[in-house]
Design an enzyme around this catalytic site. Structure first.
Site, short mmCIF file in Angstrom:
data_model
loop_
_atom_site.label_atom_id
_atom_site.label_comp_id
_atom_site.label_asym_id
_atom_site.label_seq_id
_atom_site.Cartn_x
_atom_site.Cartn_y
_atom_site.Cartn_z
N HIS A 157 0.72 -1.33 0.12
CA HIS A 157 -0.03 0.10 0.06
C HIS A 157 0.72 1.33 -0.07
O HIS A 157 0.12 2.31 -0.21
CB HIS A 157 -0.85 -0.08 1.20
CG HIS A 157 -2.01 -1.18 0.92
ND1 HIS A 157 -3.15 -0.65 0.81
CD2 HIS A 157 -2.03 -2.48 1.23
CE1 HIS A 157 -3.91 -1.93 0.60
NE2 HIS A 157 -3.33 -2.81 0.96
N ASP A 364 3.44 9.46 -0.62
CA ASP A 364 2.39 8.60 -0.36
C ASP A 364 2.23 7.74 -1.32
O ASP A 364 2.14 7.84 -2.29
CB ASP A 364 1.26 9.72 -0.05
CG ASP A 364 0.22 9.21 0.90
OD1 ASP A 364 0.10 8.06 1.32
OD2 ASP A 364 -0.46 10.12 1.33
P1 ADQ Z 1 -2.89 5.96 5.07
O1 ADQ Z 1 -1.50 6.58 5.15
O2 ADQ Z 1 -3.61 5.91 6.10
O3 ADQ Z 1 -3.13 4.64 3.96
P2 ADQ Z 1 -4.89 7.48 3.00
O4 ADQ Z 1 -4.79 6.52 1.71
O5 ADQ Z 1 -5.07 8.96 2.89
O6 ADQ Z 1 -3.69 7.20 4.12
O7 ADQ Z 1 -6.19 6.83 3.97
C1 ADQ Z 1 -6.31 7.22 4.96
C2 ADQ Z 1 -7.88 7.01 5.27
O8 ADQ Z 1 -8.34 7.24 6.65
C3 ADQ Z 1 -8.70 7.63 4.40
O9 ADQ Z 1 -9.79 6.64 4.06
C4 ADQ Z 1 -9.45 8.62 5.47
O10 ADQ Z 1 -11.08 9.13 4.88
C5 ADQ Z 1 -9.43 8.19 6.58
N1 ADQ Z 1 -8.97 9.04 7.72
C6 ADQ Z 1 -7.98 10.19 8.11
N2 ADQ Z 1 -8.38 10.80 8.79
C7 ADQ Z 1 -9.84 10.46 9.25
C8 ADQ Z 1 -10.26 10.99 10.27
N3 ADQ Z 1 -9.97 12.17 11.37
N4 ADQ Z 1 -11.44 10.27 10.64
C9 ADQ Z 1 -11.84 9.17 9.84
N5 ADQ Z 1 -11.26 8.93 8.84
C10 ADQ Z 1 -10.11 9.49 8.72
C11 ADQ Z 1 -2.11 4.03 3.29
C12 ADQ Z 1 -1.04 4.45 2.76
C13 ADQ Z 1 -1.92 5.28 1.34
C14 ADQ Z 1 -2.56 4.33 0.56
C15 ADQ Z 1 -3.72 3.65 1.64
C16 ADQ Z 1 -4.56 2.84 0.78
O11 ADQ Z 1 -0.18 5.18 3.28
O12 ADQ Z 1 -0.77 5.81 0.58
O13 ADQ Z 1 -3.45 5.24 -0.22
O14 ADQ Z 1 -2.89 2.65 2.55
O15 ADQ Z 1 -3.82 1.76 0.16
#
Ligand code: ADQ
Length: 469
Positions: A157, A364
């Site tokens: 990921h 990311d």
């Molecule tokens: P993350 O580093 O966690 O994921 P991201 O892809 O942005 O980063 O996903 C975060 C998720 O958490 C999103 O669905 C978002 O809505 C949710 N989220 C964030 N803050 C929140 C809050 N305060 N309340 C509720 N929900 C919240 C890792 C990798 C990424 C990759 C994903 C999926 O680092 O690059 O995109 O996995 O493969």
């Protein structure tokens, strides 16, 4: 139809789902079970006094959730130690933050072996096994050594860095060898796929035929499968009639001010303090905008036991305090900062209300927030996505305002331009992005990966009864 066995570091069993908001990964993995019956195996999130050899099982619908507890030592060495203090920074190009220790690495291998021993008893010959993320790179090798010949896929990921960067991490050649025990390795972007293929060629002397790499008796296919979001769900949640009013009441003093939003786990890869400084610069350069915009940063705390995250939390709070203190005015706080987790039903309308989303990670894998923001927009009056060129999402969302997060002036100018952008340009940019977000949603992602995994049966089938060499 074969059964699907998903393995991830954390398992979001239904009973836990009510307590913590399901993040993007949980939603993505649940999407995979829409088409398959199966089993989801991994850490319960709990720490037990003694190493568990037997998992606990929860049945719900067509899925069996199989949960392992870890000891405090396992969690320290495997999870906080090697996975999050060595692998995570290296994979995000933060070599200076990577803190390798042989003890942690041994703990990482030990937990992978424990998981494999427990899992091997549960897997049937015809099951498809799909392993997720950097915590579990050695898992297929461990399963192979126990005699499993199933199709085993892996999805990474986070970014896969250039070979020169990965090569700085002790043990990285062993991880590359372990990668070869998967039949299919999925990464987020072509750039990641290229980096991984080059590492296998250079470090293992592998040979390549199209997407397939061969090393000794083992072959693995490396391909990009950009992860998506549940687009329709976000569209529906964002468009609920009462949502907008509730949100306006939620944000202190928003009134007619334009909302700028950032939503990230509090992680140094997300560039939160750098983003605040770019916004500060925007306010300094554009004093007429003061009092007319509000930047809401939602940043739930994560991995707070890891020292680098403690430091980040302090730096973010200091930066926030300095900016609000120096630029704030009675009745106007430039940055509102919250560390709570929000349900998707609240996040979606928040995204829709925001004129700008600042998604400016230093690095990311994909970044789901960028796609969620696009999905949640009002087609008649969409907002502007300001997106880092170092997020995997930038490869697909070319209608965003793409910036380099290391350049605060560029980000400040992007904020100014986004606020001034014409309605026509906002709509045109958004239309190009929603097409991708709709067509390549989370169901597409799961189906595409699993279809490619099944296809490996013919491409790179291992000789029957052949274990690891
Ligand atoms: P993350 O580093 O966690 O994921 P991201 O892809 O942005 O980063 O996903 C975060 C998720 O958490 C999103 O669905 C978002 O809505 C949710 N989220 C964030 N803050 C929140 C809050 N305060 N309340 C509720 N929900 C919240 C890792 C990798 C990424 C990759 C994903 C999926 O680092 O690059 O995109 O996995 O493969």
């Amino acid at each position: 139809m074969p059964r699907l066995v998903i393995v991830s570091n954390r398992v979001w069993a239904p009973e836990a789902a009510g307590k913590e908001s399901a993040g993007g990964l949980a939603v993505a993995l649940r999407a995979a079970f829409k088409a398959y019956e199966g089993l989801w195996f991994g850490w319960s999130g709990k720490v037990a006094a003694h190493a568990a050899t037997q998992p606990t099982t929860v049945e719900a619908g067509n899925v069996q959730y199989v949960l392992m507890d870890l000891t405090a030592l396992d969690r320290q060495e495997y999870y906080y130690g090697f996975a999050n203090r060595a692998l995570w920074p290296t994979m995000h190009y933060r070599v200076g933050l990577s803190d390798f220790s042989r003890t942690d690495y041994a703990g990482y291998l030990r937990v992978n072996r424990t998981f494999a021993n427990a899992l091997a008893n549960l897997v049937c010959t015809s099951d498809l096994v799909w392993v997720h993320d950097y915590h579990l790179i050695p898992l297929a090798a461990e399963l192979r050594s126990l005699g499993l010949n199933n199709l085993i896929g892996y999805f990474h990921h986070i970014p896969w860095p250039a070979p020169e960067v990965l090569g700085t991490l002790p043990g990285s050649t062993d991880l590359l060898r372990a990668i070869m025990d998967f039949n299919l390795v999925g990464v987020q972007t072509e750039r990641d796929a290229d980096n991984l293929r080059r590492a296998l060629l250079q470090e293992l002397g592998a040979a390549q035929t199209r997407d397939v790499l061969h090393a000794g008796i083992r072959s693995t296919c490396v391909k990009a499968f950009p992860i998506g979001v549940d687009t329709r769900d976000f569209q529906e949640l964002a468009a609920r009639p009462r949502a907008n009013r509730i949100i306006r009441q939620t944000i202190t003093g928003l009134g007619s001010r334009k909302l700028i939003i950032g939503v990230d786990r509090l992680d140094y890869s997300k560039g939160i303090p750098q983003r605040m400084e770019a916004y500060e610069r925007f306010l300094i350069e554009n004093p007429n905008q003061r009092g007319h915009v509000t930047y809401l940063q939602i940043a739930p705390t994560s991995r707070s036991e890891v020292p680098e995250y403690e430091t980040l939390s302090r730096v973010a709070n200091e930066t926030l305090g300095r900016i609000n203190g120096s630029l704030g005015e009675p009745g106007w706080v430039p940055i509102q900062y919250v560390t709570s987790t929000y349900p998707r039903s609240l996040l979606a309308p928040l995204y829709r209300l925001a004129r700008i989303a600042l998604v400016t990670p230093m690095r990311d894998g994909m970044n789901l927030v960028a796609k969620e923001y696009v999905a949640a927009q009002d087609p008649l009056d969409p907002g502007v996505l300001v997106l880092s060129k170092f997020a995997g999402a930038a490869q697909q969302l070319t209608g965003a305002v793409i910036i380099n997060p290391n350049d605060k002036v560029e980000v400040a100018e992007a904020i100014r331009d986004a606020l001034q952008m014409s309605h026509q340009e906002r709509v045109t940019r958004w239309q190009s992005m929603i097409e991708v977000v709709r067509d390549r949603d989370v169901s597409w992602w799961a189906a595409a990966f699993l279809k490619a995994l099944v296809a490996q049966q013919h491409e790179v089938a291992m000789p029957a009864g052949e274990g690891r060499d």
